[in-house]
Motif scaffolding. Structure first.
Motif, PDB file in Angstrom:
ATOM      1  N   VAL A  42     -38.551  26.368 -42.162  1.00  0.00           N
ATOM      2  CA  VAL A  42     -39.573  25.738 -41.316  1.00  0.00           C
ATOM      3  C   VAL A  42     -39.818  24.301 -41.772  1.00  0.00           C
ATOM      4  CG1 VAL A  42     -41.995  25.802 -40.613  1.00  0.00           C
ATOM      5  CG2 VAL A  42     -40.647  27.902 -40.614  1.00  0.00           C
ATOM      6  N   ALA A  43     -39.882  24.079 -43.080  1.00  0.00           N
ATOM      7  CA  ALA A  43     -40.057  22.716 -43.587  1.00  0.00           C
ATOM      8  C   ALA A  43     -38.893  21.826 -43.149  1.00  0.00           C
ATOM      9  CB  ALA A  43     -40.172  22.730 -45.109  1.00  0.00           C
ATOM     10  N   ALA A  44     -37.677  22.352 -43.217  1.00  0.00           N
ATOM     11  CA  ALA A  44     -36.506  21.594 -42.767  1.00  0.00           C
ATOM     12  C   ALA A  44     -36.586  21.307 -41.271  1.00  0.00           C
ATOM     13  CB  ALA A  44     -35.226  22.359 -43.092  1.00  0.00           C
ATOM     14  N   ALA A  45     -37.083  22.254 -40.510  1.00  0.00           N
ATOM     15  CA  ALA A  45     -37.220  22.064 -39.070  1.00  0.00           C
ATOM     16  C   ALA A  45     -38.227  20.962 -38.764  1.00  0.00           C
ATOM     17  CB  ALA A  45     -37.648  23.367 -38.404  1.00  0.00           C
ATOM     18  N   GLY A  49     -35.375  18.525 -37.910  1.00  0.00           N
ATOM     19  CA  GLY A  49     -35.058  18.941 -36.556  1.00  0.00           C
ATOM     20  C   GLY A  49     -34.318  20.258 -36.469  1.00  0.00           C
ATOM     21  N   PRO A  50     -34.053  20.705 -35.232  1.00  0.00           N
ATOM     22  CA  PRO A  50     -33.523  22.050 -35.011  1.00  0.00           C
ATOM     23  C   PRO A  50     -32.090  22.278 -35.492  1.00  0.00           C
ATOM     24  CG  PRO A  50     -33.682  20.870 -32.934  1.00  0.00           C
ATOM     25  CD  PRO A  50     -34.327  20.011 -33.977  1.00  0.00           C
ATOM     26  N   ASP A  51     -31.226  21.292 -35.365  1.00  0.00           N
ATOM     27  CA  ASP A  51     -29.824  21.504 -35.756  1.00  0.00           C
ATOM     28  C   ASP A  51     -29.700  21.724 -37.261  1.00  0.00           C
ATOM     29  OD1 ASP A  51     -29.129  21.156 -33.106  1.00  0.00           O
ATOM     30  OD2 ASP A  51     -28.699  19.020 -33.358  1.00  0.00           O
ATOM     31  N   PHE A  52     -30.315  20.844 -38.021  1.00  0.00           N
ATOM     32  CA  PHE A  52     -30.274  20.969 -39.480  1.00  0.00           C
ATOM     33  C   PHE A  52     -30.949  22.258 -39.927  1.00  0.00           C
ATOM     34  CE2 PHE A  52     -32.056  20.237 -43.704  1.00  0.00           C
ATOM     35  CZ  PHE A  52     -30.920  19.832 -44.401  1.00  0.00           C
ATOM     36  N   ALA A  53     -32.109  22.567 -39.340  1.00  0.00           N
ATOM     37  CA  ALA A  53     -32.858  23.762 -39.742  1.00  0.00           C
ATOM     38  C   ALA A  53     -32.113  25.040 -39.385  1.00  0.00           C
ATOM     39  CB  ALA A  53     -34.240  23.753 -39.104  1.00  0.00           C
ATOM     40  N   ALA A  54     -31.445  25.079 -38.248  1.00  0.00           N
ATOM     41  CA  ALA A  54     -30.681  26.271 -37.876  1.00  0.00           C
ATOM     42  C   ALA A  54     -29.517  26.482 -38.840  1.00  0.00           C
ATOM     43  CB  ALA A  54     -30.178  26.158 -36.444  1.00  0.00           C
ATOM     44  N   THR A  55     -28.870  25.396 -39.234  1.00  0.00           N
ATOM     45  CA  THR A  55     -27.779  25.502 -40.204  1.00  0.00           C
ATOM     46  C   THR A  55     -28.296  25.980 -41.552  1.00  0.00           C
ATOM     47  OG1 THR A  55     -26.608  23.710 -39.084  1.00  0.00           O
ATOM     48  CG2 THR A  55     -25.894  24.252 -41.320  1.00  0.00           C
ATOM     49  N   LEU A  56     -29.392  25.372 -42.013  1.00  0.00           N
ATOM     50  CA  LEU A  56     -30.000  25.811 -43.272  1.00  0.00           C
ATOM     51  C   LEU A  56     -30.474  27.259 -43.157  1.00  0.00           C
ATOM     52  CD1 LEU A  56     -30.899  25.011 -46.136  1.00  0.00           C
ATOM     53  CD2 LEU A  56     -33.087  24.345 -45.140  1.00  0.00           C
ATOM     54  N   VAL A  82     -31.726  31.593 -38.361  1.00  0.00           N
ATOM     55  CA  VAL A  82     -31.127  30.604 -37.449  1.00  0.00           C
ATOM     56  C   VAL A  82     -32.062  30.380 -36.261  1.00  0.00           C
ATOM     57  CG1 VAL A  82     -29.272  30.243 -35.773  1.00  0.00           C
ATOM     58  CG2 VAL A  82     -28.721  30.933 -38.092  1.00  0.00           C
ATOM     59  N   VAL A  83     -32.543  31.464 -35.688  1.00  0.00           N
ATOM     60  CA  VAL A  83     -33.457  31.358 -34.548  1.00  0.00           C
ATOM     61  C   VAL A  83     -34.759  30.677 -34.966  1.00  0.00           C
ATOM     62  CG1 VAL A  83     -34.790  32.679 -32.859  1.00  0.00           C
ATOM     63  CG2 VAL A  83     -32.434  33.317 -33.350  1.00  0.00           C
ATOM     64  N   VAL A  84     -35.286  31.040 -36.126  1.00  0.00           N
ATOM     65  CA  VAL A  84     -36.514  30.418 -36.629  1.00  0.00           C
ATOM     66  C   VAL A  84     -36.320  28.916 -36.806  1.00  0.00           C
ATOM     67  CG1 VAL A  84     -37.932  30.212 -38.719  1.00  0.00           C
ATOM     68  CG2 VAL A  84     -37.536  32.438 -37.701  1.00  0.00           C
ATOM     69  N   GLY A  85     -35.215  28.517 -37.425  1.00  0.00           N
ATOM     70  CA  GLY A  85     -34.958  27.091 -37.630  1.00  0.00           C
ATOM     71  C   GLY A  85     -34.869  26.328 -36.334  1.00  0.00           C
ATOM     72  N   TYR A  86     -34.192  26.910 -35.363  1.00  0.00           N
ATOM     73  CA  TYR A  86     -34.048  26.227 -34.076  1.00  0.00           C
ATOM     74  C   TYR A  86     -35.391  26.115 -33.349  1.00  0.00           C
ATOM     75  CZ  TYR A  86     -32.490  24.897 -29.484  1.00  0.00           C
ATOM     76  OH  TYR A  86     -32.341  24.218 -28.302  1.00  0.00           O
ATOM     77  N   VAL A 152     -46.461  25.805 -50.417  1.00  0.00           N
ATOM     78  CA  VAL A 152     -45.012  25.618 -50.353  1.00  0.00           C
ATOM     79  C   VAL A 152     -44.597  24.552 -49.342  1.00  0.00           C
ATOM     80  CG1 VAL A 152     -42.827  26.776 -49.842  1.00  0.00           C
ATOM     81  CG2 VAL A 152     -44.596  27.972 -51.112  1.00  0.00           C
ATOM     82  N   LEU A 153     -45.165  24.580 -48.154  1.00  0.00           N
ATOM     83  CA  LEU A 153     -44.695  23.722 -47.069  1.00  0.00           C
ATOM     84  C   LEU A 153     -44.806  22.229 -47.387  1.00  0.00           C
ATOM     85  CD1 LEU A 153     -43.384  24.343 -44.337  1.00  0.00           C
ATOM     86  CD2 LEU A 153     -45.578  23.863 -43.298  1.00  0.00           C
ATOM     87  N   PRO A 154     -45.945  21.716 -47.867  1.00  0.00           N
ATOM     88  CA  PRO A 154     -46.005  20.273 -48.152  1.00  0.00           C
ATOM     89  C   PRO A 154     -45.000  19.835 -49.221  1.00  0.00           C
ATOM     90  CG  PRO A 154     -48.203  21.206 -48.119  1.00  0.00           C
ATOM     91  CD  PRO A 154     -47.247  22.350 -48.064  1.00  0.00           C
TER      92      PRO A 154
END
Length: 170
Positions: A42-45, A49-56, A82-86, A152-154
Motif C-alpha cells: 500500500v505504501a508503494a502504491a 503508483g499501481p504498476d510498481f505496487a502490483a509488481t511489488l 497484486v490486486v491490492v497494489g493495483y 508502518v505506513l509513514p
C-alpha cells in the motif's frame, strides 16, 4: 531502478515478511497477524503508483506464500497483493493527501487482500483452512492492519521516496 536500489527494496521486503511470519505470530489474535507485506505494498502504491505496487505485491505475496510455515496453496497471497497494489495505486491521488484517506485505503486494501485470499482458498478447496474460518478472520485482519498503519505506513512511504525520489508519482 539501479541494482543498489533494487537490493534495498528487496531487503525491505524480506524484513517485512520475516517479521510477519517469525515475530508477529507471538502477538497473534485468533491466529491473525498484522500483514506488514500488505502495508508495504500500500505504501508503494501511494508513493509510486499501481504498476510498481502490483509488481511489488506479486513478489511480496510470493514471499509470504513460500515462507515457512506456509500451509496453503502457493500463489494465493501473490494474487491478493497484486490486486491490492493495483487498486491502492489507482486511488493514490486521494489517499496521499491526508492521513485519514491513507487509513481508509489501508482498511479497504486489507479487506480486499484478505477476502481474495479467503475466497481463493474456497475456490481451490484448500483443506488447510475451512471457508468459515477464513471468512471470520477478515474483520480481525482489517482492524489489526489499521492499528499498525500509523507506525508502518509513514516510515515505509518515506523509505520508498528516498530509494528513488525522481520516480515518485504525484
Amino acid at each position: 531502478m539501479t541494482l543498489v536500489r533494487a537490493g534495498i527494496l528487496a531487503a525491505l521486503l524480506v524484513a517485512a515478511v520475516c517479521l510477519q511470519v517469525a515475530a508477529f505470530p507471538h502477538v497473534s489474535f485468533d491466529g491473525v497477524v498484522p500483514n506488514l507485506a500488505l502495508l508495504l505494498v500500500v505504501a508503494a502504491a501511494l508513493v509510486r503508483g499501481p504498476d510498481f505496487a502490483a509488481t511489488l505485491g506479486f513478489f511480496a505475496g510470493l514471499a509470504i506464500d513460500l515462507a515457512p510455515p506456509a500451509d496453503h496453496v502457493a500463489g494465493r497471497w501473490a494474487l491478493a497483493l497484486v490486486v491490492v497494489g493495483y487498486v491502492a495505486g489507482r486511488v493514490r491521488q486521494d489517499a496521499g493527501t491526508s492521513a485519514g484517506a491513507a487509513v481508509i485505503t489501508v482498511a479497504a486494501s486489507s479487506f480486499i487482500g484478505t477476502s481474495l485470499f479467503a475466497l481463493s482458498g474456497m475456490l481451490l478447496h484448500d483443506p488447510a483452512v475451512p471457508a468459515t474460518e477464513a471468512l471470520a478472520v477478515i474483520p480481525v485482519a482489517v482492524v489489526y492492519d489499521v492499528l499498525l498503519t500509523p507506525f508502518v505506513l509513514p516510515l515505509a512511504m518515506r523509505l520508498l521516496r528516498r530509494i528513488e525520489p525522481h520516480r515518485v508519482a504525484y
